[in-house]
Design a protein around this motif. Sequence first.
Motif, PDB file in Angstrom:
ATOM      1  N   GLU A  80       0.825  -1.207   0.000  1.00 23.30           N
ATOM      2  CA  GLU A  80       0.000   0.000   0.000  1.00 23.30           C
ATOM      3  C   GLU A  80       0.861   1.259   0.000  1.00 23.30           C
ATOM      4  N   LEU A  81       2.132   1.106   0.301  1.00 23.27           N
ATOM      5  CA  LEU A  81       3.081   2.212   0.204  1.00 23.27           C
ATOM      6  C   LEU A  81       3.568   2.300  -1.235  1.00 23.27           C
ATOM      7  N   ALA A  82       3.554   3.505  -1.788  1.00 20.72           N
ATOM      8  CA  ALA A  82       3.940   3.691  -3.190  1.00 20.72           C
ATOM      9  C   ALA A  82       5.453   3.774  -3.321  1.00 20.72           C
ATOM     10  N   LEU A  83       5.982   3.280  -4.427  1.00 18.77           N
ATOM     11  CA  LEU A  83       7.397   3.468  -4.712  1.00 18.77           C
ATOM     12  C   LEU A  83       7.690   4.953  -4.824  1.00 18.77           C
ATOM     13  N   GLY A  84       8.742   5.393  -4.175  1.00 13.77           N
ATOM     14  CA  GLY A  84       9.090   6.806  -4.131  1.00 13.77           C
ATOM     15  C   GLY A  84       8.501   7.543  -2.947  1.00 13.77           C
ATOM     16  N   GLU A  85       7.553   6.944  -2.239  1.00 11.01           N
ATOM     17  CA  GLU A  85       6.891   7.610  -1.116  1.00 11.01           C
ATOM     18  C   GLU A  85       7.843   7.795   0.060  1.00 11.01           C
ATOM     19  N   THR A 140       3.310   9.327   6.648  1.00  8.65           N
ATOM     20  CA  THR A 140       2.793   8.088   7.210  1.00  8.65           C
ATOM     21  C   THR A 140       3.796   7.479   8.190  1.00  8.65           C
ATOM     22  N   LEU A 141       3.313   7.096   9.368  1.00  7.22           N
ATOM     23  CA  LEU A 141       4.151   6.425  10.355  1.00  7.22           C
ATOM     24  C   LEU A 141       4.118   4.930  10.094  1.00  7.22           C
ATOM     25  N   VAL A 142       5.291   4.314  10.037  1.00  7.32           N
ATOM     26  CA  VAL A 142       5.383   2.897   9.677  1.00  7.32           C
ATOM     27  C   VAL A 142       6.244   2.139  10.683  1.00  7.32           C
ATOM     28  N   SER A 143       6.178   0.826  10.593  1.00  2.68           N
ATOM     29  CA  SER A 143       7.067  -0.056  11.354  1.00  2.68           C
ATOM     30  C   SER A 143       8.136  -0.593  10.405  1.00  2.68           C
ATOM     31  N   ALA A 144       9.302  -0.898  10.961  1.00  3.47           N
ATOM     32  CA  ALA A 144      10.416  -1.346  10.110  1.00  3.47           C
ATOM     33  C   ALA A 144      11.185  -2.458  10.799  1.00  3.47           C
ATOM     34  N   LEU A 145      11.882  -3.225  10.004  1.00  2.00           N
ATOM     35  CA  LEU A 145      12.826  -4.197  10.534  1.00  2.00           C
ATOM     36  C   LEU A 145      14.187  -3.958   9.891  1.00  2.00           C
ATOM     37  N   THR A 146      15.215  -4.326  10.620  1.00  2.00           N
ATOM     38  CA  THR A 146      16.591  -4.115  10.177  1.00  2.00           C
ATOM     39  C   THR A 146      17.286  -5.458  10.014  1.00  2.00           C
ATOM     40  N   VAL A 147      18.003  -5.593   8.893  1.00  2.06           N
ATOM     41  CA  VAL A 147      18.637  -6.864   8.547  1.00  2.06           C
ATOM     42  C   VAL A 147      20.101  -6.649   8.182  1.00  2.06           C
ATOM     43  N   ASN A 148      20.869  -7.712   8.282  1.00  2.00           N
ATOM     44  CA  ASN A 148      22.244  -7.698   7.793  1.00  2.00           C
ATOM     45  C   ASN A 148      22.307  -8.155   6.339  1.00  2.00           C
ATOM     46  N   THR A 149      21.355  -8.992   5.938  1.00  3.09           N
ATOM     47  CA  THR A 149      21.261  -9.447   4.559  1.00  3.09           C
ATOM     48  C   THR A 149      19.873  -9.097   4.040  1.00  3.09           C
ATOM     49  N   GLU A 162       5.976 -12.920   7.759  1.00  8.83           N
ATOM     50  CA  GLU A 162       5.087 -13.599   8.703  1.00  8.83           C
ATOM     51  C   GLU A 162       5.542 -13.403  10.147  1.00  8.83           C
ATOM     52  N   HIS A 163       6.856 -13.386  10.360  1.00 12.07           N
ATOM     53  CA  HIS A 163       7.395 -13.317  11.714  1.00 12.07           C
ATOM     54  C   HIS A 163       7.232 -11.924  12.327  1.00 12.07           C
ATOM     55  N   TYR A 164       7.374 -10.879  11.500  1.00 14.76           N
ATOM     56  CA  TYR A 164       7.419  -9.528  12.045  1.00 14.76           C
ATOM     57  C   TYR A 164       6.282  -8.615  11.599  1.00 14.76           C
ATOM     58  N   SER A 165       5.670  -8.869  10.469  1.00 12.90           N
ATOM     59  CA  SER A 165       4.557  -8.036   9.967  1.00 12.90           C
ATOM     60  C   SER A 165       4.915  -6.550   9.964  1.00 12.90           C
ATOM     61  N   CYS A 166       6.083  -6.221   9.441  1.00 15.02           N
ATOM     62  CA  CYS A 166       6.535  -4.833   9.374  1.00 15.02           C
ATOM     63  C   CYS A 166       6.320  -4.260   7.971  1.00 15.02           C
ATOM     64  N   ASP A 167       6.318  -2.941   7.896  1.00 17.92           N
ATOM     65  CA  ASP A 167       6.093  -2.260   6.618  1.00 17.92           C
ATOM     66  C   ASP A 167       7.353  -2.165   5.775  1.00 17.92           C
ATOM     67  N   LEU A 168       8.511  -1.955   6.433  1.00 16.95           N
ATOM     68  CA  LEU A 168       9.758  -1.643   5.721  1.00 16.95           C
ATOM     69  C   LEU A 168      10.884  -2.574   6.140  1.00 16.95           C
ATOM     70  N   GLU A 169      11.930  -2.553   5.302  1.00 17.33           N
ATOM     71  CA  GLU A 169      13.181  -3.238   5.619  1.00 17.33           C
ATOM     72  C   GLU A 169      14.348  -2.315   5.270  1.00 17.33           C
ATOM     73  N   ARG A 191      12.419   7.493   5.668  1.00 17.37           N
ATOM     74  CA  ARG A 191      12.805   6.627   4.558  1.00 17.37           C
ATOM     75  C   ARG A 191      11.948   6.922   3.332  1.00 17.37           C
ATOM     76  N   ALA A 192      12.541   6.734   2.156  1.00 19.53           N
ATOM     77  CA  ALA A 192      11.800   6.773   0.903  1.00 19.53           C
ATOM     78  C   ALA A 192      11.830   5.375   0.298  1.00 19.53           C
ATOM     79  N   ILE A 193      10.709   4.938  -0.242  1.00 17.77           N
ATOM     80  CA  ILE A 193      10.568   3.577  -0.731  1.00 17.77           C
ATOM     81  C   ILE A 193      11.196   3.462  -2.119  1.00 17.77           C
ATOM     82  N   SER A 194      12.279   2.729  -2.208  1.00 18.13           N
ATOM     83  CA  SER A 194      12.964   2.559  -3.492  1.00 18.13           C
ATOM     84  C   SER A 194      12.506   1.306  -4.232  1.00 18.13           C
ATOM     85  N   ASN A 195      11.971   0.331  -3.472  1.00 21.17           N
ATOM     86  CA  ASN A 195      11.584  -0.952  -4.083  1.00 21.17           C
ATOM     87  C   ASN A 195      10.664  -1.705  -3.136  1.00 21.17           C
TER      88      ASN A 195
END
Length: 224
Positions: A80-85, A140-149, A162-169, A191-195
């Motif tokens: 539901e988040l647009a690319l570039g948003e 828009t306020l979102v939830s995010a998760l942070t990864v090494n890969t 499924e594990h985290y149900s977050c909006d962003l990475e 953050r801006a949505i690149s992909n």
Amino acid sequence: MRLLVAAATTLEIEPFLTFLEYNFEKDPATDIYTKGNLNIYICITGVGSLLTTFHLLEALAVFNPYFCLQVGVAGAFNRELALGEVVMVREDMLADLGVEDSDGFHDVFEIGLLAAGQKPFLRKKLVNTFQDFPMKLDKTLVSALTVNTVSGVVATIKTRAEHYSCDLESMEGAAFHYVCLAKGYPFLQVRAISNYVEPRNKESWKMHEAIANLNKWLTDHLPY
């Protein structure tokens, strides 16, 4: 106001750096940009939590800001988040710190290496309380998760969604939240949505649009 702006790479804030060069005075001895009562220090952290933590702590020791701002691009699980948003991160999580067992992935909280409420965590999350906050929350306020890969194959994407149900990475957000919460600095991650988070396909990315929109937001919202 003393504002620290952190980004993983110069590429993500290159238009903003050009804006500062033309519109602010820069002290060559301190690398601080100044205009009126606003002082800005740029911290290019490098990619990932390890480099982000180290370089952010160094910058905080040198500059001691009133407010910390992290900006960058991110992938979106939420279609539901647009690319570039441009969005603002309310809470961030560690997504791949844990163990794999025969029944799947278990994070450090589930296996008891960290307590879910161990400060600055709140129910496993690094939550921005927006206290002593000088900037308008106009995205828009979102939830995010942070990864090494970064998630790039179906199995990983499915597991994390499924594990985290977050909006962003992203690869740096949780480190930024952790340091700011632990040190007591007011902060915001933008953050801006690149992909979208999907099997890796750079042809579908909107990196240019995301960076342009992110930097426009940044230059338009400086707290003069």
